[in-house]
Scaffold this motif. Structure first.
Motif, mmCIF file in Angstrom:
data_model
loop_
_atom_site.group_PDB
_atom_site.id
_atom_site.type_symbol
_atom_site.label_atom_id
_atom_site.label_comp_id
_atom_site.label_asym_id
_atom_site.label_seq_id
_atom_site.Cartn_x
_atom_site.Cartn_y
_atom_site.Cartn_z
ATOM 1 N N THR A 130 -19.940 -38.400 27.396
ATOM 2 C CA THR A 130 -21.090 -37.918 28.170
ATOM 3 C C THR A 130 -21.134 -36.400 28.288
ATOM 4 O OG1 THR A 130 -19.935 -37.943 30.302
ATOM 5 C CG2 THR A 130 -20.982 -40.001 29.590
ATOM 6 N N GLN A 131 -19.987 -35.727 28.149
ATOM 7 C CA GLN A 131 -19.861 -34.274 28.372
ATOM 8 C C GLN A 131 -20.168 -33.885 29.822
ATOM 9 O OE1 GLN A 131 -18.749 -32.796 25.631
ATOM 10 N NE2 GLN A 131 -19.273 -34.418 24.197
ATOM 11 N N LEU A 132 -20.168 -34.860 30.737
ATOM 12 C CA LEU A 132 -20.465 -34.586 32.142
ATOM 13 C C LEU A 132 -19.202 -34.151 32.883
ATOM 14 C CD1 LEU A 132 -22.706 -37.685 32.935
ATOM 15 C CD2 LEU A 132 -23.495 -35.313 32.797
ATOM 16 N N ASN A 133 -19.381 -33.279 33.859
ATOM 17 C CA ASN A 133 -18.283 -32.883 34.730
ATOM 18 C C ASN A 133 -18.290 -33.818 35.944
ATOM 19 O OD1 ASN A 133 -16.550 -31.650 36.588
ATOM 20 N ND2 ASN A 133 -17.071 -29.596 35.891
ATOM 21 N N PRO A 134 -17.234 -34.598 36.135
ATOM 22 C CA PRO A 134 -17.245 -35.595 37.225
ATOM 23 C C PRO A 134 -17.322 -34.989 38.620
ATOM 24 C CG PRO A 134 -15.058 -35.441 36.213
ATOM 25 C CD PRO A 134 -15.990 -34.650 35.346
ATOM 26 N N LYS A 135 -17.049 -33.687 38.758
ATOM 27 C CA LYS A 135 -17.096 -33.091 40.103
ATOM 28 C C LYS A 135 -18.524 -32.905 40.600
ATOM 29 C CE LYS A 135 -17.210 -28.090 39.201
ATOM 30 N NZ LYS A 135 -16.518 -26.806 39.363
ATOM 31 N N TYR A 136 -19.524 -32.977 39.688
ATOM 32 C CA TYR A 136 -20.924 -32.819 40.093
ATOM 33 C C TYR A 136 -21.495 -34.182 40.468
ATOM 34 C CZ TYR A 136 -20.758 -28.129 38.011
ATOM 35 O OH TYR A 136 -20.445 -26.824 37.711
ATOM 36 N N THR A 137 -21.716 -34.387 41.750
ATOM 37 C CA THR A 137 -22.278 -35.665 42.215
ATOM 38 C C THR A 137 -23.446 -35.395 43.154
ATOM 39 O OG1 THR A 137 -20.912 -35.860 44.216
ATOM 40 C CG2 THR A 137 -19.942 -36.640 42.144
ATOM 41 N N LEU A 138 -24.252 -36.429 43.373
ATOM 42 C CA LEU A 138 -25.344 -36.314 44.333
ATOM 43 C C LEU A 138 -24.798 -36.235 45.758
ATOM 44 C CD1 LEU A 138 -27.947 -38.824 42.835
ATOM 45 C CD2 LEU A 138 -28.079 -36.335 42.846
ATOM 46 N N ASP A 139 -23.650 -36.855 45.985
ATOM 47 C CA ASP A 139 -23.065 -36.845 47.330
ATOM 48 C C ASP A 139 -22.643 -35.445 47.759
ATOM 49 O OD1 ASP A 139 -23.427 -39.553 47.619
ATOM 50 O OD2 ASP A 139 -21.435 -40.071 46.878
ATOM 51 N N ASN A 140 -22.147 -34.631 46.808
ATOM 52 C CA ASN A 140 -21.712 -33.290 47.211
ATOM 53 C C ASN A 140 -22.732 -32.198 46.869
ATOM 54 O OD1 ASN A 140 -21.329 -32.692 44.454
ATOM 55 N ND2 ASN A 140 -19.139 -33.129 44.525
ATOM 56 N N LEU A 182 -27.130 -30.436 39.832
ATOM 57 C CA LEU A 182 -28.046 -31.540 40.101
ATOM 58 C C LEU A 182 -28.306 -32.361 38.843
ATOM 59 C CD1 LEU A 182 -29.732 -32.943 42.228
ATOM 60 C CD2 LEU A 182 -31.616 -31.385 41.702
ATOM 61 N N ALA A 183 -28.496 -31.690 37.713
ATOM 62 C CA ALA A 183 -28.768 -32.405 36.461
ATOM 63 C C ALA A 183 -27.584 -33.295 36.080
ATOM 64 C CB ALA A 183 -29.073 -31.414 35.345
ATOM 65 N N GLN A 184 -26.370 -32.750 36.167
ATOM 66 C CA GLN A 184 -25.201 -33.558 35.818
ATOM 67 C C GLN A 184 -24.937 -34.644 36.863
ATOM 68 O OE1 GLN A 184 -21.710 -32.140 34.033
ATOM 69 N NE2 GLN A 184 -22.528 -30.139 33.479
ATOM 70 N N ALA A 185 -25.276 -34.357 38.118
ATOM 71 C CA ALA A 185 -25.102 -35.372 39.167
ATOM 72 C C ALA A 185 -25.958 -36.599 38.886
ATOM 73 C CB ALA A 185 -25.452 -34.776 40.532
ATOM 74 N N ILE A 186 -27.173 -36.378 38.380
ATOM 75 C CA ILE A 186 -28.026 -37.514 38.007
ATOM 76 C C ILE A 186 -27.332 -38.344 36.936
ATOM 77 C CG2 ILE A 186 -30.249 -38.237 37.073
ATOM 78 C CD1 ILE A 186 -31.420 -35.578 38.092
ATOM 79 N N GLY A 187 -26.806 -37.653 35.919
ATOM 80 C CA GLY A 187 -26.115 -38.358 34.843
ATOM 81 C C GLY A 187 -24.913 -39.144 35.332
#
Length: 482
Positions: A130-140, A182-187
């Motif tokens: 996914t290339q996503l950073n797991p630290k980016y979430t909607l919760d935080n 925000l973009a990565q949090a959606i992912g």
């Protein structure tokens, strides 16, 4: 089995194949392969392209399957890893390695899915990173009036990707305001709710680099033409596999027509197939220059959500929540002082907290209001007390001897219009404020009006000596180092 064993096994298979096919076929289709692993009778080999894999499946599966079963056994299975793009591999696994009883009988070319002519029946796509950073979430992601629309829309998209009016969702704003978060949090939320969906985060710069690599490899020397000729097709095919595509900083597509054309086709395919697109930029689509109209028109679909600089209440929440997350104890007095003094982006707030962590953990200092003043004085001094729309507007009003009321009004007198446009131009040049935000603070003007004003002043600077001198003097007055 270990890596050495899998290589030995594959070499035995290749030896059988070499004795049963022509040298040209072997050199073109089998020599470029490489064994990666052998686990539970499943042999994984690496191939240089999707086209290469398709040809093995379409035309050479009998000799390939016969050889593998002869060496490994009747329960042998085959898995592929394809280097579709630089640093990105896609894995495929053959469900059942079935071969004809007569090794000279070739399988017919399998039918193609009319929606996606590249998918091969019998192969199951396993994983695309996914290339996503797991630290980016909607919760935080801290919600406030500066980002409430974007945050709410993000939640809706995450719960039903591709099935809301927000496709694409286009998130824009200045640097450090949380667009990437925000973009990565959606992912990340989509992967949590829908684990089987293929989600990919990528920067526009990386997409551009990958496209150029595919083009260069397609039109490179003909020494290895069989393997190189379909790199561009593989590039487009790869993006057709994505269920949720997140592209950061799409303004970087400006001025590169080839990349724009490729992304246009990717966008069309994904959108028409009901897949979700998430885009970020530093400006709204209407302010973007250097983009083909047909791509720009697609950026205008869906929802445009602006992220603004955090207001005082949001800054309070940011300091409270982020300090707790970092394990820093701040009193209410310190937090209120920081929220008053540090008025820039979320990134600047995080930088301030990093300074406090250094003082607290390395220097063993208590975080008092005096320390808060010391740290913020250093930060704000370094930033030269970042300019605001109000400060620039005041300077222009004083310089041209016009009133605050006139400059934000709809008065069309030449001297008022000129002062108003120069204010907008200077705000855009000297701060990180977006076109839409400038307009809202200049009497409710829309972003197109601000863009026109900036272009008009730039034209006058190029052609009018007096205007050029005035703008230079104002710049020096507002920011002496500019």
């Amino acid at each position: 089995m270990g890596e050495v064993n899998c290589i030995e096994i594959w070499n035995q298979c290749l030896s059988i194949i070499r004795n049963n096919v022509s040298k040209a076929i072997y050199d073109s289709w089998f020599a470029p392969t490489k064994a990666l692993s052998l686990v539970d009778d499943t042999l994984t080999i690496e191939v240089p392209s999707d086209e290469h894999m398709r040809h093995l499946e379409d035309s050479l599966i009998n000799i390939l399957g016969s050889s593998i079963k002869r060496v490994i056994g009747k329960n042998a299975k085959l898995s592929y890893v394809v280097n579709v793009l630089p640093d990105v591999r896609v894995s495929y696994q053959h469900q059942d390695l079935v071969i004809s009883e007569n090794p000279e009988v070739q399988f017919p070319t399998p039918p193609r899915d009319p929606m996606n002519p590249f998918i091969i029946p019998g192969l199951r796509k396993l994983r695309i990173p996914t290339q996503l950073n797991p630290k980016y979430t909607l919760d935080n992601f801290i919600e406030g009036s500066c980002n409430r629309l974007a945050r709410s829309a993000a939640e809706s998209v995450a719960k039903s990707p591709g099935n809301t009016p927000f496709n694409p969702i286009y998130i824009y704003g200045g640097s450090g305001l949380g667009k990437t978060h925000l973009a990565q949090a959606i992912g990340n939320k989509i992967k949590e709710l829908f684990p089987s969906k293929v989600v990919l985060y990528i920067s526009a710069h990386t997409f551009k680099t990958q496209y150029m690599d595919a083009v260069n490899r397609e039109f490179s020397s003909q020494q290895n033409a069989v393997n190189q000729k379909n790199k561009l097709t593989d590039f487009l095919h790869f993006y057709q596999l994505i269920d949720v595509l997140i592209v950061d900083d799409v303004q970087e597509f400006a001025g590169v027509p080839g990349t724009q054309n490729a992304f246009f086709h990717v966008f069309n395919y994904l959108h028409q197939s009901g897949h979700q697109l998430i885009l970020t930029s530093d400006c709204p689509p209407s302010s973007m220059q250097g983009l083909d109209n047909r791509l720009l028109s697609r950026f205008k679909w869906g929802l445009h959500a602006e992220l603004l600089s955090p207001d005082f209440e949001t800054r309070l929440k940011l300091f409270k929540i982020k300090s707790l997350a970092e394990g820093i104890e701040l009193s209410d007095e310190v937090i209120e002082y920081l929220a008053t003094k540090v008025t820039g982006s979320v990134r600047e707030i995080e930088g301030t907290l990093a300074s406090f962590m250094a003082h607290s953990t390395i220097l063993k200092e208590d975080i008092t209001i005096d320390l808060a003043k010391k740290v913020t004085d250093q930060i704000v001094a370094t930033e030269s007390k970042e300019l605001s729309v109000e400060k620039i507007r005041d300077a222009v009003c004083n310089y041209f001897k016009v009133s605050q009321e006139d400059i934000v009004s709809k008065v069309r007198k030449r001297e008022i219009v000129q002062a108003r446009q120069i204010t907008m131009y200077l705000v855009r040049k000297l701060t990180k404020t977006s076109f839409a935000s400038i307009g809202s603070q200049m009497g409710g003007k829309d972003h197109a009006t601000v863009l026109h004003a900036c272009n008009a002043v730039q034209d006058l600077i190029d052609t009018d000596k007096e205007i050029r001198r005035s703008v230079q003097e104002l710049k020096h007055q507002l920011s002496p180092n500019v």
